[in-house]
Write an enzyme that holds these catalytic residues in place. Structure first.
Site, mmCIF file in Angstrom:
data_model
loop_
_atom_site.group_PDB
_atom_site.id
_atom_site.type_symbol
_atom_site.label_atom_id
_atom_site.label_comp_id
_atom_site.label_asym_id
_atom_site.label_seq_id
_atom_site.Cartn_x
_atom_site.Cartn_y
_atom_site.Cartn_z
ATOM 1 N N LYS A 90 0.885 -1.168 0.000
ATOM 2 C CA LYS A 90 0.000 0.000 0.000
ATOM 3 C C LYS A 90 0.913 1.205 0.000
ATOM 4 C CE LYS A 90 -3.179 1.988 3.436
ATOM 5 N NZ LYS A 90 -2.425 3.185 3.757
HETATM 6 P P1 FBP Z 1 -6.200 7.198 4.875
HETATM 7 O O1 FBP Z 1 -6.913 6.756 3.620
HETATM 8 O O2 FBP Z 1 -7.105 7.933 5.798
HETATM 9 O O3 FBP Z 1 -4.939 7.927 4.540
HETATM 10 O O4 FBP Z 1 -5.820 5.852 5.650
HETATM 11 C C1 FBP Z 1 -4.793 5.012 5.225
HETATM 12 C C2 FBP Z 1 -3.777 4.860 6.346
HETATM 13 O O5 FBP Z 1 -2.674 4.082 5.968
HETATM 14 C C3 FBP Z 1 -4.356 4.282 7.614
HETATM 15 O O6 FBP Z 1 -4.322 2.891 7.633
HETATM 16 C C4 FBP Z 1 -3.485 4.908 8.646
HETATM 17 O O7 FBP Z 1 -4.126 5.090 9.854
HETATM 18 C C5 FBP Z 1 -3.149 6.231 8.064
HETATM 19 O O8 FBP Z 1 -3.278 6.131 6.683
HETATM 20 C C6 FBP Z 1 -1.753 6.615 8.400
HETATM 21 O O9 FBP Z 1 -1.467 7.837 7.792
HETATM 22 P P2 FBP Z 1 -0.164 8.649 8.082
HETATM 23 O O10 FBP Z 1 0.858 7.688 8.589
HETATM 24 O O11 FBP Z 1 0.199 9.250 6.771
HETATM 25 O O12 FBP Z 1 -0.512 9.656 9.090
#
Ligand code: FBP
Length: 268
Positions: free
Chosen positions: A185
């Site tokens: 991802k």
């Molecule tokens: P979003 O679609 O809200 O960005 O979520 C994806 C994700 O990977 C979540 O699993 C995780 O909580 C968040 O983004 C972490 O985002 P970051 O590390 O960029 O703050």
């Protein structure tokens, strides 16, 4: 393990994972734009949408709700996590749950692990990931790597182009292939060419785009469609879904773009 394409979290080669680990990663502030999203039951209800191939949550949320939703929601247990409250000298996401517990006790269909490639704690995380990956093979569940290049090893370098730098993102994605992830991802690097660079690095391994902060339907769908056109296998999305008051409407559109190959113009 059975072929990843046959696993519960993939449909016709693609996936739409709703991520809901933000209560741990960012805290309740992420629920403020749509307060009902603070209630995990609300997001489990959202994840019943046909388009959603898995819901990614931490073990505590899974423990409390999955029994009620097992027939309608495919569970992806996020095995590690890192709160915004901690103060470390570099990025680290400690493991909170074993693959054994996720599969045997919670009935996980897949597991997820955040890897901060480039952090001073990278070695520690590789060790944890190695155990996760080998246990996942033993249990026959796919492993999704949240491939997040971050930390002292890259952020201080003069050639580093920021967190959308395709060179760094594609390196982090490649590490997923090298270490046995089934899917990575990755953050959207801001352009079609950037995502092509990621695809060029990962062989046959699946990729999904990371949702990011909430934006308009048009902007969001255009990014998703751009990645799909160049080989991406879907999306792992949190805030762009649960911060909307009508997430079903966006999920309908995402279903058309991710699984039916429609363009944003056709669905907006
Ligand atoms: P979003 O679609 O809200 O960005 O979520 C994806 C994700 O990977 C979540 O699993 C995780 O909580 C968040 O983004 C972490 O985002 P970051 O590390 O960029 O703050």
């Amino acid at each position: 393990m059975k072929e990843f394409d046959d696993s519960a979290i993939v449909r016709n080669g693609n996936s739409l994972i709703v991520a809901y680990d933000h209560g741990l990663e960012h805290g309740p502030t992420d629920f403020e734009p749509n307060p009902e999203s603070a209630d995990p039951r609300h997001v489990f209800e959202v994840a019943k949408h046909d388009a959603v191939t898995a819901l990614a949550v931490q073990k505590g949320v899974a423990e409390s709700y999955i029994d009620e939703y097992r027939d309608q929601v495919n569970l992806l247990v996020k095995l590690n996590g890192n709160s915004n409250l901690s103060s470390r000298d570099d990025y680290y996401s400690p493991k909170q749950c074993s693959v054994k517990y996720a599969v045997e006790e919670l009935g996980a269909e897949a597991v997820g692990y955040t890897m901060y490639a480039g952090s001073d704690y990278e070695d520690q995380m590789w060790k944890e990931f190695r155990e996760v990956q080998e246990q996942a093979r033993k249990y026959g569940v796919p492993v999704v790597m949240w491939a997040y290049p971050r930390g002292n090893g890259i952020e201080g370098k003069s050639e580093y182009g920021g967190d959308t730098d395709p060179a760094v993102i594609s390196y982090a994605a490649r590490l997923g292939l090298e270490t046995g992830a089934d899917m990575v991802k990755c953050k959207y690097p801001g352009s079609r060419e950037g995502w092509e660079q990621i695809e060029d690095a990962v062989g046959e391994m699946k990729t999904v785009m990371s949702g990011g902060s909430k934006r308009s339907d048009k902007d969001f769908l255009e990014d998703v469609h751009t990645t799909i056109e160049v080989g991406c296998n879907g999306l792992a999305v949190g805030r762009n879904v649960f911060q909307r008051e009508d997430p079903e409407e966006l999920l309908d559109k995402l279903e058309a773009v991710i699984f039916e190959g429609k363009s944003p113009e056709n669905v907006l």
